[in-house]
Motif scaffolding. Structure first.
Motif, PDB file in Angstrom:
ATOM      1  N   SER A 107     -50.921   9.013  -8.443  1.00 57.15           N
ATOM      2  CA  SER A 107     -50.196   9.910  -7.528  1.00 57.15           C
ATOM      3  C   SER A 107     -50.995  10.171  -6.261  1.00 57.15           C
ATOM      4  CB  SER A 107     -49.891  11.234  -8.241  1.00 57.15           C
ATOM      5  OG  SER A 107     -49.140  11.024  -9.413  1.00 57.15           O
ATOM      6  N   ILE A 108     -52.306  10.394  -6.400  1.00 55.56           N
ATOM      7  CA  ILE A 108     -53.152  10.618  -5.232  1.00 55.56           C
ATOM      8  C   ILE A 108     -53.171   9.378  -4.345  1.00 55.56           C
ATOM      9  CG2 ILE A 108     -55.520  11.040  -4.449  1.00 55.56           C
ATOM     10  CD1 ILE A 108     -55.943  12.655  -7.055  1.00 55.56           C
ATOM     11  N   LEU A 109     -53.336   8.210  -4.952  1.00 53.68           N
ATOM     12  CA  LEU A 109     -53.383   6.969  -4.178  1.00 53.68           C
ATOM     13  C   LEU A 109     -52.080   6.742  -3.431  1.00 53.68           C
ATOM     14  CD1 LEU A 109     -55.200   4.486  -3.616  1.00 53.68           C
ATOM     15  CD2 LEU A 109     -54.078   3.362  -5.559  1.00 53.68           C
ATOM     16  N   ALA A 110     -50.955   6.975  -4.091  1.00 55.29           N
ATOM     17  CA  ALA A 110     -49.661   6.815  -3.428  1.00 55.29           C
ATOM     18  C   ALA A 110     -49.517   7.789  -2.263  1.00 55.29           C
ATOM     19  CB  ALA A 110     -48.534   7.022  -4.441  1.00 55.29           C
ATOM     20  N   TRP A 111     -49.998   9.028  -2.449  1.00 54.62           N
ATOM     21  CA  TRP A 111     -49.887  10.025  -1.390  1.00 54.62           C
ATOM     22  C   TRP A 111     -50.776   9.660  -0.194  1.00 54.62           C
ATOM     23  CZ3 TRP A 111     -46.577  13.056   0.496  1.00 54.62           C
ATOM     24  CH2 TRP A 111     -46.909  14.131   1.325  1.00 54.62           C
ATOM     25  N   ILE A 112     -51.955   9.101  -0.460  1.00 53.71           N
ATOM     26  CA  ILE A 112     -52.828   8.660   0.641  1.00 53.71           C
ATOM     27  C   ILE A 112     -52.142   7.557   1.442  1.00 53.71           C
ATOM     28  CG2 ILE A 112     -54.986   7.461   1.201  1.00 53.71           C
ATOM     29  CD1 ILE A 112     -56.276   8.906  -1.190  1.00 53.71           C
ATOM     30  N   PHE A 113     -51.612   6.545   0.772  1.00 51.73           N
ATOM     31  CA  PHE A 113     -50.938   5.447   1.468  1.00 51.73           C
ATOM     32  C   PHE A 113     -49.717   5.959   2.224  1.00 51.73           C
ATOM     33  CE2 PHE A 113     -53.761   2.733  -0.710  1.00 51.73           C
ATOM     34  CZ  PHE A 113     -53.614   1.433  -0.257  1.00 51.73           C
ATOM     35  N   HIS A 114     -48.970   6.869   1.620  1.00 54.29           N
ATOM     36  CA  HIS A 114     -47.802   7.454   2.283  1.00 54.29           C
ATOM     37  C   HIS A 114     -48.226   8.247   3.524  1.00 54.29           C
ATOM     38  CE1 HIS A 114     -43.934   9.573   2.696  1.00 54.29           C
ATOM     39  NE2 HIS A 114     -44.657  10.661   2.900  1.00 54.29           N
ATOM     40  N   SER A 115     -49.256   9.075   3.376  1.00 53.92           N
ATOM     41  CA  SER A 115     -49.707   9.903   4.497  1.00 53.92           C
ATOM     42  C   SER A 115     -50.235   9.054   5.646  1.00 53.92           C
ATOM     43  CB  SER A 115     -50.801  10.873   4.020  1.00 53.92           C
ATOM     44  OG  SER A 115     -50.302  11.736   3.007  1.00 53.92           O
ATOM     45  N   ALA A 116     -50.736   7.871   5.308  1.00 56.56           N
ATOM     46  CA  ALA A 116     -51.229   6.952   6.341  1.00 56.56           C
ATOM     47  C   ALA A 116     -50.107   6.143   6.987  1.00 56.56           C
ATOM     48  CB  ALA A 116     -52.264   6.003   5.740  1.00 56.56           C
ATOM     49  N   ASN A 271     -60.800  15.800 -11.601  1.00 57.66           N
ATOM     50  CA  ASN A 271     -59.899  15.544 -10.481  1.00 57.66           C
ATOM     51  C   ASN A 271     -60.660  15.149  -9.220  1.00 57.66           C
ATOM     52  OD1 ASN A 271     -57.204  15.726 -11.422  1.00 57.66           O
ATOM     53  ND2 ASN A 271     -57.453  17.936 -11.680  1.00 57.66           N
ATOM     54  N   ALA A 272     -61.899  15.620  -9.077  1.00 56.09           N
ATOM     55  CA  ALA A 272     -62.743  15.115  -7.984  1.00 56.09           C
ATOM     56  C   ALA A 272     -63.042  13.632  -8.218  1.00 56.09           C
ATOM     57  CB  ALA A 272     -64.031  15.919  -7.891  1.00 56.09           C
ATOM     58  N   TRP A 273     -63.289  13.241  -9.469  1.00 49.68           N
ATOM     59  CA  TRP A 273     -63.471  11.819  -9.779  1.00 49.68           C
ATOM     60  C   TRP A 273     -62.208  11.028  -9.430  1.00 49.68           C
ATOM     61  CZ3 TRP A 273     -65.337  12.942 -15.460  1.00 49.68           C
ATOM     62  CH2 TRP A 273     -66.648  13.422 -15.427  1.00 49.68           C
ATOM     63  N   ASN A 274     -61.049  11.542  -9.865  1.00 47.12           N
ATOM     64  CA  ASN A 274     -59.792  10.836  -9.598  1.00 47.12           C
ATOM     65  C   ASN A 274     -59.570  10.640  -8.101  1.00 47.12           C
ATOM     66  OD1 ASN A 274     -59.245  10.877 -12.367  1.00 47.12           O
ATOM     67  ND2 ASN A 274     -57.983  12.712 -12.250  1.00 47.12           N
ATOM     68  N   ALA A 275     -59.798  11.700  -7.333  1.00 48.65           N
ATOM     69  CA  ALA A 275     -59.572  11.636  -5.888  1.00 48.65           C
ATOM     70  C   ALA A 275     -60.549  10.682  -5.217  1.00 48.65           C
ATOM     71  CB  ALA A 275     -59.688  13.035  -5.290  1.00 48.65           C
ATOM     72  N   THR A 276     -61.799  10.677  -5.683  1.00 43.52           N
ATOM     73  CA  THR A 276     -62.800   9.785  -5.093  1.00 43.52           C
ATOM     74  C   THR A 276     -62.464   8.327  -5.376  1.00 43.52           C
ATOM     75  OG1 THR A 276     -64.483  11.509  -5.297  1.00 43.52           O
ATOM     76  CG2 THR A 276     -65.261   9.254  -4.995  1.00 43.52           C
ATOM     77  N   ALA A 277     -61.981   8.045  -6.568  1.00 43.62           N
ATOM     78  CA  ALA A 277     -61.556   6.674  -6.889  1.00 43.62           C
ATOM     79  C   ALA A 277     -60.440   6.230  -5.954  1.00 43.62           C
ATOM     80  CB  ALA A 277     -61.097   6.602  -8.339  1.00 43.62           C
ATOM     81  N   ALA A 278     -59.445   7.100  -5.765  1.00 46.55           N
ATOM     82  CA  ALA A 278     -58.336   6.764  -4.876  1.00 46.55           C
ATOM     83  C   ALA A 278     -58.820   6.587  -3.436  1.00 46.55           C
ATOM     84  CB  ALA A 278     -57.263   7.848  -4.951  1.00 46.55           C
ATOM     85  N   ALA A 279     -59.732   7.464  -3.007  1.00 49.32           N
ATOM     86  CA  ALA A 279     -60.268   7.364  -1.650  1.00 49.32           C
ATOM     87  C   ALA A 279     -61.014   6.047  -1.455  1.00 49.32           C
ATOM     88  CB  ALA A 279     -61.192   8.544  -1.370  1.00 49.32           C
ATOM     89  N   ALA A 280     -61.783   5.642  -2.460  1.00 52.65           N
ATOM     90  CA  ALA A 280     -62.554   4.408  -2.359  1.00 52.65           C
ATOM     91  C   ALA A 280     -61.635   3.195  -2.222  1.00 52.65           C
ATOM     92  CB  ALA A 280     -63.466   4.254  -3.570  1.00 52.65           C
TER      93      ALA A 280
END
Length: 453
Positions: A107-116, A271-280
């Motif tokens: 979900s975080i990864l999809a939101w990052i790509f969407h926001s971009a 959740n910090a781990w999850n977000a960092t993975a998506a950010a990477a």
């Protein structure tokens, strides 16, 4: 299955479904999409005869509709097979896999790509609150997908994610789980090794930096890879992690150099781990840091992941999709950080195929012992688990008491609500832990607390 149904309807197909008993949030989701769900299973639900039946992995021989499908030779397939053939062939596929955290990370990864502004397609095993949906068919070239290691269908016992052929992937964790289909940890690792082996040389693999199992699973990857976590030599290292009342903040070092300050509303180290993975992974697709930071700040959550269901008389009731002792431990630790000083209740329904078995019983006792008040319901459909494999609640209770905590064993949601509601007081935080409907406790407990006001 609900998400695939929505995607097919958006493509113009007429879609119906069947279930033993549908429950929120997916039952509401399907109703809003005008996709009828017949309950319970009945061969008459297949009249008129469909062109194609998609058979979920919860369906086994003896199901009345499946037997009708086989008798009448109605064409059928699995969810992953149809997903690949109908939606994935023309896309660049990003798969998020792992024992824990894959729904939130997807979900975080999809939101990052969407926001971009990349308008990705996505399919998630939960409803992402930023989108109000578990799927989206976008105009962009990327398809972001939660990769499930559970088996595919009664006729295909391999993991679902082997059908997805990822271009890039995130591996969040590897632990023994799904005790009904995996013999041991080695069998689980074999599944993830096969997923890693599908990633092309031009792809990218982002993997958590802790655990021998993860190390073994990525050892023979042909694609470039990065690690994330808190270890000293990690490529994407989390540091200076702070838990605040309404947000979590941390810094990320990339290759030993400061990369970014990140923050998000979600609680918990995991959740910090999850977000960092998506950010990477997003960064490897050249999404700017500023877009990643803004997406994380505005990320909401996923339904049934630390979801606040109600606040009554100063009591906060939280729903979390509990399926494994490690996930339960992470949930309770996150709630300790978000609600310091509160009395923390853990109310568990042993419902997942792992929690209904005794194989991780001692781990579960240690996890639940993090709470102040512990209540455990009867094992869901215990008769479906061989007695020698079944979770033994008296033994679980004894182990929890050995950790210095008290526990109550109560039969069902009604007994739990009747017993504990009068004991609750303002400031309490109640974590309801189940991967199912849990007898309507999410509605019954707040209603009873309102009556007691």
């Amino acid at each position: 299955m609900a998400s695939l149904a929505g995607m097919l309807k958006q493509r113009g197909f007429h879609v119906t479904g069947s279930d033993a008993a549908a429950y929120p949030p997916m039952s509401d989701f399907l109703r809003d999409l005008n996709i009828p769900v017949a309950q319970p299973f009945d061969a008459r639900n297949l009249d008129p005869q469909p062109n194609l039946i998609v058979i979920g992995n919860a369906i086994s021989r003896g199901n009345v509709e499946l037997e009708h499908v086989l008798d009448q030779r109605i064409p059928f397939c699995s969810l992953p097979q149809l997903l690949h053939d109908e939606f994935l062939r023309s896309k660049e596929v990003l798969v998020v896999a792992g024992t824990h955290g894959k729904t939130t990370t997807t979900s975080i990864l999809a939101w990052i790509f969407h926001s971009a502004g990349l308008d990705p397609s996505f399919l998630i095993g939960g409803i992402a609150e930023n989108f109000g949906s578990s799927f989206h068919l976008g105009a962009g070239k990327h398809f972001i997908l939660e990769g499930d290691e559970y088996d595919t269908a009664f006729f295909d016992k391999g993991p679902k994610f082997l059908h997805y052929f990822p271009d890039s992937a995130i591996l969040t964790s590897v632990e023994f789980d799904h005790a009904d289909i995996y013999r041991d940890l080695d069998a689980v690792e074999t599944a993830f090794k096969r997923l890693v082996n599908l990633i092309p040389r031009r792809g990218r693999l982002i993997a958590f930096d802790s655990g021998d199992s993860v190390e073994r699973c990525i050892a023979k990857a042909f694609c470039p890879g990065d690690r994330y976590g808190s270890q000293t030599a990690t490529g994407w290292k989390i540091s200076n992690l702070r838990f605040e009342t309404d947000r979590t903040r941390w810094q990320v070092m990339k290759g030993g150099e400061f990369w970014a300050e990140l923050e998000m509303p979600l609680a918990g180290e995991y959740n910090a781990w999850n977000a960092t993975a998506a950010a990477a992974l997003a960064s490897s697709y050249e999404i700017p840091i500023a877009d990643i930071q803004e997406a994380l700040k505005t990320f909401k959550s996923v339904k049934r992941r630390l979801e606040v269901k109600a606040q009554v008389n100063g009591i906060t009731i939280i729903d979390d999709f509990a399926h494994h002792p490690t996930a339960i431990a992470g949930t309770l630790k996150a709630l300790r950080g978000r609600y310091p000083g509160s009395r923390l209740w853990a109310i568990l329904e042993p419902r997942s195929n792992t929690l209904r078995r005794r194989v991780l019983q001692s781990d579960l006792a240690r996890s639940l012992a993090q709470a102040d008040e512990i209540v455990v319901a009867g094992v869901f459909r215990s008769e479906a688990v061989p007695e020698n494999e079944r979770m033994q609640l008296p033994e679980l209770a004894a182990e929890i008491r050995n950790h210095g905590k008290q526990i109550r064993l109560l039969d069902d949601a009604d007994a739990i609500v009747r017993t504990i509601a009068p004991e609750m007081r303002s400031g309490d935080v109640v974590a309801i832990l189940s991967n199912g409907g849990f007898g309507g406790i999410y509605e019954k407990l707040p209603a009873r607390l309102r009556e007691l006001k």
